[in-house]
Design a protein around this motif. Sequence first.
Motif, PDB file in Angstrom:
ATOM      1  N   THR A   1       0.831  -1.199   0.000  1.00  0.00           N
ATOM      2  CA  THR A   1       0.000   0.000   0.000  1.00  0.00           C
ATOM      3  C   THR A   1       0.868   1.253   0.000  1.00  0.00           C
ATOM      4  O   THR A   1       1.996   1.257   0.504  1.00  0.00           O
ATOM      5  CB  THR A   1      -0.934   0.025   1.222  1.00  0.00           C
ATOM      6  OG1 THR A   1      -0.153  -0.119   2.419  1.00  0.00           O
ATOM      7  CG2 THR A   1      -1.933  -1.109   1.143  1.00  0.00           C
TER       8      THR A   1
ATOM      9  N   ARG B   1       2.417  -5.283   3.994  1.00  0.00           N
ATOM     10  CA  ARG B   1       2.296  -5.658   5.402  1.00  0.00           C
ATOM     11  C   ARG B   1       2.967  -7.003   5.674  1.00  0.00           C
ATOM     12  O   ARG B   1       3.512  -7.219   6.754  1.00  0.00           O
ATOM     13  CB  ARG B   1       0.824  -5.749   5.783  1.00  0.00           C
ATOM     14  CG  ARG B   1       0.564  -6.046   7.259  1.00  0.00           C
ATOM     15  CD  ARG B   1      -0.933  -6.120   7.527  1.00  0.00           C
ATOM     16  NE  ARG B   1      -1.559  -7.220   6.780  1.00  0.00           N
ATOM     17  CZ  ARG B   1      -2.871  -7.342   6.588  1.00  0.00           C
ATOM     18  NH1 ARG B   1      -3.687  -6.405   7.052  1.00  0.00           N
ATOM     19  NH2 ARG B   1      -3.354  -8.364   5.922  1.00  0.00           N
TER      20      ARG B   1
ATOM     21  N   LEU C   1     -12.532  -5.024   2.523  1.00  0.00           N
ATOM     22  CA  LEU C   1     -11.188  -5.203   1.981  1.00  0.00           C
ATOM     23  C   LEU C   1     -10.909  -4.168   0.888  1.00  0.00           C
ATOM     24  O   LEU C   1     -11.648  -4.085  -0.089  1.00  0.00           O
ATOM     25  CB  LEU C   1     -11.038  -6.608   1.392  1.00  0.00           C
ATOM     26  CG  LEU C   1      -9.714  -6.893   0.663  1.00  0.00           C
ATOM     27  CD1 LEU C   1      -8.556  -6.954   1.649  1.00  0.00           C
ATOM     28  CD2 LEU C   1      -9.827  -8.188  -0.138  1.00  0.00           C
TER      29      LEU C   1
ATOM     30  N   GLU D   1      -3.395  -7.156   2.742  1.00  0.00           N
ATOM     31  CA  GLU D   1      -4.101  -5.921   3.067  1.00  0.00           C
ATOM     32  C   GLU D   1      -4.841  -5.319   1.876  1.00  0.00           C
ATOM     33  O   GLU D   1      -5.691  -4.442   2.051  1.00  0.00           O
ATOM     34  CB  GLU D   1      -3.117  -4.886   3.633  1.00  0.00           C
ATOM     35  CG  GLU D   1      -2.099  -4.349   2.624  1.00  0.00           C
ATOM     36  CD  GLU D   1      -0.836  -5.170   2.533  1.00  0.00           C
ATOM     37  OE1 GLU D   1       0.229  -4.609   2.239  1.00  0.00           O
ATOM     38  OE2 GLU D   1      -0.905  -6.407   2.747  1.00  0.00           O
ATOM     39  N   THR D   2      -4.526  -5.760   0.676  1.00  0.00           N
ATOM     40  CA  THR D   2      -5.198  -5.243  -0.523  1.00  0.00           C
ATOM     41  C   THR D   2      -5.021  -6.238  -1.650  1.00  0.00           C
ATOM     42  O   THR D   2      -4.158  -7.124  -1.594  1.00  0.00           O
ATOM     43  CB  THR D   2      -4.633  -3.874  -0.926  1.00  0.00           C
ATOM     44  OG1 THR D   2      -5.406  -3.335  -2.022  1.00  0.00           O
ATOM     45  CG2 THR D   2      -3.185  -3.977  -1.367  1.00  0.00           C
TER      46      THR D   2
ATOM     47  N   THR E   1      -0.239  -8.947  -4.083  1.00  0.00           N
ATOM     48  CA  THR E   1      -1.265  -7.901  -3.961  1.00  0.00           C
ATOM     49  C   THR E   1      -1.674  -7.299  -5.301  1.00  0.00           C
ATOM     50  O   THR E   1      -2.619  -6.513  -5.346  1.00  0.00           O
ATOM     51  CB  THR E   1      -0.869  -6.754  -2.993  1.00  0.00           C
ATOM     52  OG1 THR E   1       0.185  -5.968  -3.547  1.00  0.00           O
ATOM     53  CG2 THR E   1      -0.463  -7.292  -1.622  1.00  0.00           C
TER      54      THR E   1
END
Length: 521
Positions: free
Chosen positions: A208, A227, A253, A291-292, A315
């Motif tokens: 991110t 992350r 999410l 996280e994404t 990701t």
Amino acid sequence: MRYRSRVTAPAAALIGTAAALTVGSTAYATPGESSAGTGRPEPGPGPETLADPVFPALGNDGYRALAYHLDLAYDATTALVEATTTLTLRTTQALTRLSLDVLGLDVRDVRVAGRTAAFEQAEEKLRITPARPLPAKAVTTVRVTYTADPRRTLPYTAWVPTPDGFAVCPQPNAAHTVFPCNDHPSDKADFTFRITVPAALRAVASGTLVRTEDLSGGRTAYTYRPRAPIATELVQITVGDYVIRNRRGPHGLPLRDVVPAARAEALEPALALTPGLVEWIEARLGAYPFETYGLLPCNSDDPNAFDFTGLETQTLTLYKPNYLLQEEQKIGSHMMHELVHSYFGNSVSPATWADLWLNEGHADFYGLLYRYERGWADSLGLTSLEARMKDTYARGDQWRTTSGPVAAPNAANLFDSQRYLGGVLVLYALRRLIGEDAFHAVERTFLARFRDSSASTEDYIAVASHVSGQDLSGFLRDWLYGTTTPRMPGHPDWTVTPVPPSPVSPRRRADAHRHENSATL
């Protein structure tokens, strides 16, 4: 397998802390202090291999990577990348020399713990001799400054040049054409990426966005931090004329698509499928592990740039834009295949490249289930997993002859059908033997136990045996390593097509990780 303690501090903080700890003389063995009489081995050069069964020259031993900080600056006029990679590592033995994997990078300077180090590039290794030997279990930093040309011709490369920048596709063994590294999935590490580009372009990387800097000279720097740790083969760095499309998936999410600005509207129907795909797979494998998530249809449909359909960088899934312009039933199962790699392959990475079937077999297994649940026929005209597995079963001995057993590939046949549909056949046989509920418990337990790490075929066998309450080692090893196809549980009527007396020689697949054998079939 080789394990290390998880690093919980952010990569940038680790780098600063490690540098502070190791710049002083305490990072080194004091000259004249021999290990004789102490019971400690004498310092020596670290091994330049991790003895991978498929790529024996890949990776380096004597240390474990903790964190990488990549600082890249892209010049749109020259298309060159000026870069500095800072690796934080922990030694596992006393070292007079260590090595990194490097190919096609023009290295200018190397520093260990802030001090100038001697270096040489030999074949695909960067050999580094620090000013003083490094003791065992020391944390230190290695900073490499270099220039990269994404358009340079190499035997193989991770760079994907585009008209407005580049993307990267490092799998399986090409991350070290982008940055110096310990290029093996068993040595996952934390990453930060800082990419400087002309203000008219956008830079994106795995993870991110944590910082944007407006610099002098009409340039912008973007910093990204994932992350979770990443295997080097799963890193994504891209530069181009992109727009970012954000949406929400299940449980809020964050979903982030990185899309060529000129094609954003045309690609929207494909991008809009992702929330439903995530919801479907979460019901089977549990919460999405990062996280994404999002898609990167990078700005190139040139077959010479990359001749595969999709690639599961962490990701972000890299795609050819034109592929995603098709109707849902043409792309949906492949999109599921790539999403499943977030679990099998990314969250849990292969311990060696011989364990690739764990990635591709699982991705195809769920990709096919998703297809058949929707009534979409495959390329053979089949509409059920049972029918497809019966067809695959018939090919079993032929594939074992031409491509080897499922879990025993070589560099030439690594991405053959045997790792994809052959892997699905193994999972189908296991599910037939232990039942649906036990199979799902095996899957979730395996993913939980090895999350953010690497796992081997033997690890999967051990989990399956423990969770099912029965010793499955003989059963699964026959399916994974046998030279003939075992009987299918519950299907005594299924037969294997005999192998011709003079089988064709295994042919080399030059289209590594092209997913032509995946759930798109």
